[in-house]
Design a protein around this motif. Sequence first.
Motif, mmCIF file in Angstrom:
data_model
loop_
_atom_site.group_PDB
_atom_site.id
_atom_site.type_symbol
_atom_site.label_atom_id
_atom_site.label_comp_id
_atom_site.label_asym_id
_atom_site.label_seq_id
_atom_site.Cartn_x
_atom_site.Cartn_y
_atom_site.Cartn_z
ATOM 1 N N SER A 119 36.358 44.363 19.074
ATOM 2 C CA SER A 119 35.001 43.814 19.066
ATOM 3 C C SER A 119 34.673 43.012 20.325
ATOM 4 C CB SER A 119 34.796 42.926 17.830
ATOM 5 O OG SER A 119 35.718 41.852 17.848
ATOM 6 N N ILE A 120 35.700 42.540 21.029
ATOM 7 C CA ILE A 120 35.421 41.750 22.222
ATOM 8 C C ILE A 120 35.412 42.653 23.458
ATOM 9 C CG2 ILE A 120 36.344 39.601 21.311
ATOM 10 C CD1 ILE A 120 38.948 40.171 22.724
ATOM 11 N N PRO A 121 34.567 42.358 24.443
ATOM 12 C CA PRO A 121 34.545 43.175 25.666
ATOM 13 C C PRO A 121 35.845 42.999 26.447
ATOM 14 C CG PRO A 121 33.108 41.265 25.882
ATOM 15 C CD PRO A 121 33.572 41.283 24.463
ATOM 16 N N SER A 122 36.451 44.103 26.844
ATOM 17 C CA SER A 122 37.792 44.037 27.448
ATOM 18 C C SER A 122 37.774 43.577 28.900
ATOM 19 C CB SER A 122 38.480 45.393 27.333
ATOM 20 O OG SER A 122 37.699 46.386 27.947
ATOM 21 N N LEU A 123 36.716 43.918 29.657
ATOM 22 C CA LEU A 123 36.729 43.595 31.092
ATOM 23 C C LEU A 123 36.793 42.085 31.359
ATOM 24 C CD1 LEU A 123 36.746 44.627 33.951
ATOM 25 C CD2 LEU A 123 34.249 44.637 33.934
ATOM 26 N N PRO A 124 35.945 41.245 30.714
ATOM 27 C CA PRO A 124 36.074 39.800 30.961
ATOM 28 C C PRO A 124 37.445 39.257 30.576
ATOM 29 C CG PRO A 124 34.013 40.285 29.841
ATOM 30 C CD PRO A 124 34.807 41.545 29.841
ATOM 31 N N ILE A 125 38.010 39.786 29.465
ATOM 32 C CA ILE A 125 39.343 39.336 29.050
ATOM 33 C C ILE A 125 40.379 39.729 30.107
ATOM 34 C CG2 ILE A 125 41.124 39.526 27.273
ATOM 35 C CD1 ILE A 125 38.644 38.107 26.327
ATOM 36 N N MET A 126 40.259 40.946 30.637
ATOM 37 C CA MET A 126 41.197 41.398 31.662
ATOM 38 C C MET A 126 41.102 40.522 32.902
ATOM 39 S SD MET A 126 41.359 45.546 31.657
ATOM 40 C CE MET A 126 39.609 45.798 31.850
ATOM 41 N N VAL A 127 39.872 40.169 33.294
ATOM 42 C CA VAL A 127 39.675 39.350 34.489
ATOM 43 C C VAL A 127 40.290 37.959 34.294
ATOM 44 C CG1 VAL A 127 37.946 38.219 35.937
ATOM 45 C CG2 VAL A 127 37.612 40.590 35.226
ATOM 46 N N VAL A 128 40.013 37.344 33.125
ATOM 47 C CA VAL A 128 40.513 35.991 32.861
ATOM 48 C C VAL A 128 42.040 35.984 32.774
ATOM 49 C CG1 VAL A 128 40.578 34.120 31.164
ATOM 50 C CG2 VAL A 128 38.405 35.229 31.723
ATOM 51 N N THR A 129 42.602 36.911 31.984
ATOM 52 C CA THR A 129 44.063 36.946 31.828
ATOM 53 C C THR A 129 44.755 37.359 33.136
ATOM 54 O OG1 THR A 129 43.793 39.171 30.908
ATOM 55 C CG2 THR A 129 44.121 37.375 29.355
ATOM 56 N N GLY A 130 44.108 38.256 33.887
ATOM 57 C CA GLY A 130 44.669 38.664 35.179
ATOM 58 C C GLY A 130 44.733 37.489 36.139
ATOM 59 N N ALA A 131 43.670 36.667 36.141
ATOM 60 C CA ALA A 131 43.656 35.490 37.011
ATOM 61 C C ALA A 131 44.671 34.447 36.534
ATOM 62 C CB ALA A 131 42.249 34.885 37.028
ATOM 63 N N PHE A 132 44.856 34.361 35.189
ATOM 64 C CA PHE A 132 45.784 33.355 34.626
ATOM 65 C C PHE A 132 47.238 33.718 34.900
ATOM 66 C CE2 PHE A 132 48.364 31.754 31.099
ATOM 67 C CZ PHE A 132 48.102 30.395 31.198
ATOM 68 N N PHE A 133 47.604 34.982 34.629
ATOM 69 C CA PHE A 133 49.000 35.385 34.786
ATOM 70 C C PHE A 133 49.385 35.673 36.233
ATOM 71 C CE2 PHE A 133 48.442 36.472 30.250
ATOM 72 C CZ PHE A 133 49.516 35.753 29.743
ATOM 73 N N GLY A 134 48.408 35.924 37.073
ATOM 74 C CA GLY A 134 48.706 36.206 38.469
ATOM 75 C C GLY A 134 48.726 37.688 38.755
ATOM 76 N N PRO A 135 48.444 38.058 40.023
ATOM 77 C CA PRO A 135 48.356 39.472 40.377
ATOM 78 C C PRO A 135 49.726 40.124 40.580
ATOM 79 C CG PRO A 135 47.858 38.103 42.274
ATOM 80 C CD PRO A 135 48.124 37.170 41.141
ATOM 81 N N SER A 136 50.089 41.024 39.693
ATOM 82 C CA SER A 136 51.295 41.840 39.875
ATOM 83 C C SER A 136 51.161 43.073 38.991
ATOM 84 C CB SER A 136 52.562 41.057 39.507
ATOM 85 O OG SER A 136 52.720 40.992 38.110
ATOM 86 N N ILE A 137 51.856 44.127 39.362
ATOM 87 C CA ILE A 137 51.788 45.378 38.600
ATOM 88 C C ILE A 137 52.287 45.164 37.171
ATOM 89 C CG2 ILE A 137 52.734 47.708 38.425
ATOM 90 C CD1 ILE A 137 50.665 47.468 40.583
ATOM 91 N N LYS A 138 53.364 44.377 37.043
ATOM 92 C CA LYS A 138 53.947 44.128 35.716
ATOM 93 C C LYS A 138 52.946 43.418 34.809
ATOM 94 C CE LYS A 138 57.072 40.972 35.349
ATOM 95 N NZ LYS A 138 58.316 40.209 35.579
ATOM 96 N N ASN A 139 52.259 42.420 35.362
ATOM 97 C CA ASN A 139 51.278 41.687 34.555
ATOM 98 C C ASN A 139 50.084 42.565 34.187
ATOM 99 O OD1 ASN A 139 52.832 39.417 34.623
ATOM 100 N ND2 ASN A 139 51.730 38.456 36.306
ATOM 101 N N ILE A 140 49.658 43.415 35.116
ATOM 102 C CA ILE A 140 48.531 44.312 34.822
ATOM 103 C C ILE A 140 48.891 45.256 33.672
ATOM 104 C CG2 ILE A 140 47.195 46.257 35.736
ATOM 105 C CD1 ILE A 140 47.183 44.827 38.437
ATOM 106 N N ILE A 141 50.115 45.823 33.712
ATOM 107 C CA ILE A 141 50.545 46.728 32.636
ATOM 108 C C ILE A 141 50.593 45.970 31.307
ATOM 109 C CG2 ILE A 141 52.500 48.075 31.768
ATOM 110 C CD1 ILE A 141 53.118 48.843 34.647
ATOM 111 N N LEU A 142 51.125 44.750 31.345
ATOM 112 C CA LEU A 142 51.244 43.950 30.119
ATOM 113 C C LEU A 142 49.866 43.637 29.531
ATOM 114 C CD1 LEU A 142 53.232 42.421 28.279
ATOM 115 C CD2 LEU A 142 52.893 40.411 29.730
ATOM 116 N N ILE A 143 48.939 43.206 30.371
ATOM 117 C CA ILE A 143 47.595 42.849 29.902
ATOM 118 C C ILE A 143 46.874 44.070 29.340
ATOM 119 C CG2 ILE A 143 45.317 42.073 30.668
ATOM 120 C CD1 ILE A 143 46.893 40.375 32.798
ATOM 121 N N LEU A 144 46.934 45.180 30.079
ATOM 122 C CA LEU A 144 46.242 46.391 29.621
ATOM 123 C C LEU A 144 46.856 46.926 28.327
ATOM 124 C CD1 LEU A 144 45.662 48.296 33.003
ATOM 125 C CD2 LEU A 144 44.058 46.906 31.709
#
Length: 279
Positions: A119-144
């Motif tokens: 029910s929640i929009p995924s893009l804002p969540i991805m942006v916020v969590t991506g900024a929180f956890f930091g930019p890395s391939i491992k974090n992107i896979i985990l968040i997605l």
Amino acid sequence: MIKMPKIVKQFSIAGKFSLVFIVLVCFIAIFAPMLTKYPWNQPTGASLEPPGKAHILGTDDLGIDLWAQICHGARNSIVVGIGTAVIACFLGTLLGVVSGYYQGVADLVITALIDILTSIPSLPIMVVTGAFFGPSIKNIILILSILSWAVPARIIRSKIISAKQETYIKVAEGYGAGFFYITYRHFLPQIFPISLISFIKLISRAIVSEASLSFLGLGDPTSKSWGLILNYALNFPGIYFTDYWKWWIIYPLLCIILLVLATATVGREFEKILDAKID
């Protein structure tokens, strides 16, 4: 048992071309160092050199070969796409089966999580969590992966609830068959087509999401992806008033579009042949 060669033979022409294109991208990603004579992270030519004999796709503002960047960028796209699809599909299948089979408290908790995530929009969540956890391939896979397992879990849960009402499942339970036996012997053959189609669709979605995060500057800056190439190109001052966009933007953008279209087409072919619609 599903036999892949027989299914692929039933693909339409567009489906076969799409499958060949995906295999080609995987080949480029695996053998990238052998397919490029220049490094992807060091200047090897003049700044913003147009496509030519020395650099077939031209160079960027730092003089780095664009073909080398695209070959190495394919690795990140494939790794993120397949990595996310594997984790999200495993989680979705496992939680969907547990929720549908046991029901009760487990079903309430898992269903609530599914409702929240869908029910929640995924893009804002991805942006916020991506900024929180930091930019890395491992974090992107985990968040997605965390944001992607809900849809297959909901479909598989419905399938398990329906299958659980069948007589042969009740008979198996009456003879003492447990959760693991029934799942392996009866549920998995039924939900495998759903999981397979979900897996392919999740690859397409993850590639777009990774490109979006990289485009927004949340990708791993120490590596190279197609989204990051676009991010650097579009941040170049006045690029649309020059000819540089013709190779610096068009080629990575074309790669993203073609790969997403190819995976979507292959997913649709599997869906049509296996008759398992995934909304």
